[in-house]
Design an enzyme around this catalytic site. Structure first.
Site, mmCIF file in Angstrom:
data_model
loop_
_atom_site.group_PDB
_atom_site.id
_atom_site.type_symbol
_atom_site.label_atom_id
_atom_site.label_comp_id
_atom_site.label_asym_id
_atom_site.label_seq_id
_atom_site.Cartn_x
_atom_site.Cartn_y
_atom_site.Cartn_z
ATOM 1 N N HIS A 129 0.884 -1.132 0.151
ATOM 2 C CA HIS A 129 -0.270 -0.047 0.066
ATOM 3 C C HIS A 129 1.024 1.770 0.290
ATOM 4 O O HIS A 129 1.890 1.368 0.523
ATOM 5 C CB HIS A 129 -0.982 0.250 0.926
ATOM 6 C CG HIS A 129 -1.730 -0.942 1.447
ATOM 7 N ND1 HIS A 129 -2.108 -1.700 2.430
ATOM 8 C CD2 HIS A 129 -2.379 -2.248 0.577
ATOM 9 C CE1 HIS A 129 -2.794 -2.436 2.275
ATOM 10 N NE2 HIS A 129 -2.701 -2.989 0.995
ATOM 11 N N LYS A 175 6.763 6.366 6.745
ATOM 12 C CA LYS A 175 6.639 5.226 7.478
ATOM 13 C C LYS A 175 7.127 4.809 8.974
ATOM 14 O O LYS A 175 8.670 4.163 7.884
ATOM 15 C CB LYS A 175 5.174 4.199 6.843
ATOM 16 C CG LYS A 175 4.402 4.896 6.862
ATOM 17 C CD LYS A 175 3.706 3.141 5.632
ATOM 18 C CE LYS A 175 1.996 3.642 4.785
ATOM 19 N NZ LYS A 175 1.752 2.244 3.451
ATOM 20 N N TYR A 224 3.140 1.964 13.694
ATOM 21 C CA TYR A 224 3.582 2.419 12.738
ATOM 22 C C TYR A 224 3.166 3.880 12.939
ATOM 23 O O TYR A 224 1.831 3.694 13.118
ATOM 24 C CB TYR A 224 3.431 2.014 11.869
ATOM 25 C CG TYR A 224 2.366 1.954 11.011
ATOM 26 C CD1 TYR A 224 1.290 0.918 11.225
ATOM 27 C CD2 TYR A 224 1.681 2.836 9.776
ATOM 28 C CE1 TYR A 224 0.526 0.102 10.414
ATOM 29 C CE2 TYR A 224 1.186 2.209 9.167
ATOM 30 C CZ TYR A 224 -0.161 0.963 9.245
ATOM 31 O OH TYR A 224 -1.277 0.903 9.393
ATOM 32 N N ASP A 240 -6.584 -6.320 -1.467
ATOM 33 C CA ASP A 240 -5.399 -6.250 -1.535
ATOM 34 C C ASP A 240 -5.354 -7.646 -2.434
ATOM 35 O O ASP A 240 -4.091 -8.287 -3.450
ATOM 36 C CB ASP A 240 -4.387 -6.995 -0.922
ATOM 37 C CG ASP A 240 -3.741 -5.724 0.543
ATOM 38 O OD1 ASP A 240 -4.093 -5.965 1.224
ATOM 39 O OD2 ASP A 240 -4.260 -4.915 0.202
HETATM 40 C C1 LIG Z 1 -4.939 2.498 7.122
HETATM 41 C C2 LIG Z 1 -6.248 2.931 7.857
HETATM 42 C C3 LIG Z 1 -7.247 2.489 7.340
HETATM 43 N N1 LIG Z 1 -8.391 3.250 8.189
HETATM 44 C C4 LIG Z 1 -9.371 2.120 8.183
HETATM 45 C C5 LIG Z 1 -10.135 1.483 6.693
HETATM 46 C C6 LIG Z 1 -10.082 0.345 7.061
HETATM 47 O O1 LIG Z 1 -12.176 0.644 7.263
HETATM 48 C C7 LIG Z 1 -9.981 -0.306 7.904
HETATM 49 C C8 LIG Z 1 -8.723 -1.370 7.848
HETATM 50 O O2 LIG Z 1 -8.086 -0.803 6.732
HETATM 51 P P1 LIG Z 1 -7.057 -1.756 6.033
HETATM 52 O O3 LIG Z 1 -7.841 -2.672 5.687
HETATM 53 O O4 LIG Z 1 -6.706 -0.215 4.906
HETATM 54 O O5 LIG Z 1 -5.833 -1.933 7.036
HETATM 55 P P2 LIG Z 1 -4.277 -2.448 6.178
HETATM 56 O O6 LIG Z 1 -4.252 -3.151 5.255
HETATM 57 O O7 LIG Z 1 -4.337 -2.584 7.535
HETATM 58 O O8 LIG Z 1 -3.748 -1.297 5.269
HETATM 59 C C9 LIG Z 1 -2.415 -0.623 6.053
HETATM 60 O O9 LIG Z 1 -1.241 -1.798 5.057
HETATM 61 C C10 LIG Z 1 -0.202 -1.079 5.109
HETATM 62 C C11 LIG Z 1 0.941 -2.427 5.880
HETATM 63 C C12 LIG Z 1 -0.234 0.225 5.392
HETATM 64 O O10 LIG Z 1 1.544 -0.001 4.705
HETATM 65 C C13 LIG Z 1 -0.704 1.236 5.249
HETATM 66 O O11 LIG Z 1 -0.401 1.830 6.385
HETATM 67 C C14 LIG Z 1 -1.826 0.380 5.173
HETATM 68 O O12 LIG Z 1 -2.720 0.906 4.347
HETATM 69 O O13 LIG Z 1 -9.224 0.696 8.699
HETATM 70 C C15 LIG Z 1 -8.476 3.779 8.591
HETATM 71 O O14 LIG Z 1 -9.453 4.394 9.470
HETATM 72 N N2 LIG Z 1 -6.745 4.569 9.210
HETATM 73 C C16 LIG Z 1 -5.778 3.984 8.447
HETATM 74 O O15 LIG Z 1 -5.317 5.085 8.597
#
Ligand SMILES: Cc1cn([C@H]2C[C@H](O)[C@@H](COP(=O)(O)OP(=O)(O)O[C@H]3O[C@H](C)C(=O)[C@H](O)[C@H]3O)O2)c(=O)[nH]c1=O
Length: 182
Positions: free
Chosen positions: A62, A72, A132, A169
Site C-alpha cells: 500500500h 512510515k 507505526y 489486496d
Molecule cells: C490504514 C488505515 C485504515 N483505516 C481503516 C480503513 C478500514 O476500514 C480499516 C482497515 O484498513 P485496511 O484494510 O486498509 O488496513 P491495512 O490493510 O492494515 O492497511 C495498512 O496496511 C499497510 C501495511 C500499510 O502500510 C498502510 O499503512 C495501510 O494501508 O481501517 C483507518 O481508519 N485509518 C488508516 O490509517
C-alpha cells in the site's frame, strides 16, 4: 536508536538501545532528536496506527499518492513479520526494487520507509501486533495498492504458503499498472 543498515536509498533499518535488568527491559521506542539525526532531516509524524494479524495475513502493498504520500516508521510489539518496501520513485536508480527485513517483538527493530515507497508485511508468528507512525493522515482517496506477488517485483516474502489477503489486496493491480506519480 542506531542505524542497522540501509535497505534501499532512504529505507533504514533501525534498532533502539535496550536497557535490560532483572525486572525486564526499557527502551525509547521513539525519540524525535535521535530519529532526525539518523534520518538526516526533521520528520514530523501526525498519526499512530496499530494492527493485529494472524499467521499468514499479508497486508499490502500500500501507499498514498502525493500530496498525501506517507512516510512510515514501523515496528512489531508482539510476534514477527517480514516487512517490505518497494521503490516507486521513477527517477530512482532502485525504481521497482524491493527490500525487506524481519521485524519482531524480540529484535525490536524498526523500519523507516519514506514517502515514495509502497509498504507491506506478512505475518510469520501465530499473531503479530504492528505499530507505526505516519507523516500524513489516512487519505483513502489517495491510497493505491500493488499486488504482493507481481513477478515484476519478485518479492521473496519468506512465507511459503498462500497468504490471507483483504479483498482490496486480492484485487490489486500489478506494479506496471499501478498509478504512482512519484
Ligand atoms: C490504514 C488505515 C485504515 N483505516 C481503516 C480503513 C478500514 O476500514 C480499516 C482497515 O484498513 P485496511 O484494510 O486498509 O488496513 P491495512 O490493510 O492494515 O492497511 C495498512 O496496511 C499497510 C501495511 C500499510 O502500510 C498502510 O499503512 C495501510 O494501508 O481501517 C483507518 O481508519 N485509518 C488508516 O490509517
Amino acid at each position: 536508536m542506531q542505524l542497522v543498515s540501509t535497505l534501499l536509498p532512504g529505507v533504514l533499518l533501525l534498532e533502539p538501545r535496550v536497557f535490560g535488568d532483572e525486572r525486564g527491559f526499557f527502551f525509547e521506542s521513539f525519540n524525535q532528536r535521535a530519529f532526525d539525526e539518523v534520518v538526516g532531516d526533521h520528520v514530523d509524524f501526525v498519526q499512530d496506527n496499530h494492527s493485529k494479524s494472524r499467521r499468514g495475513v499479508l497486508r499490502g502493498l500500500h501507499y498514498q499518492l502525493p500530496p498525501k504520500a506517507q512516510g512510515k516508521l514501523v515496528r512489531v510489539v508482539e510476534g514477527e513479520v517480514f516487512d517490505v518496501a518497494v521503490d516507486l520513485r521513477r527517477a530512482s536508480a532502485t525504481y521497482g526494487h524491493w527490500a525487506g527485513a524481519l521485524l519482531s517483538a524480540a529484535n525490536k527493530r524498526q523500519m523507516w520507509i519514506p514517502p515514495g515507497f509502497a509498504h507491506g508485511f506478512v505475518t510469520l508468528s501465530e499473531t503479530a501486533e504492528f505499530l507505526y507512525k505516519t507523516t500524513d493522515y489516512y487519505a483513502p482517496e489517495h491510497e493505491r495498492c500493488i499486488r504482493w506477488n507481481d513477478p515484476a517485483l519478485a518479492i521473496d516474502w519468506g512465507y511459503s504458503r498462500e497468504p490471507q489477503l483483504s479483498a482490496k489486496d486480492a484485487a490489486a493491480p500489478g506494479f506496471a499498472e499501478a498509478e504512482k506519480a512519484f
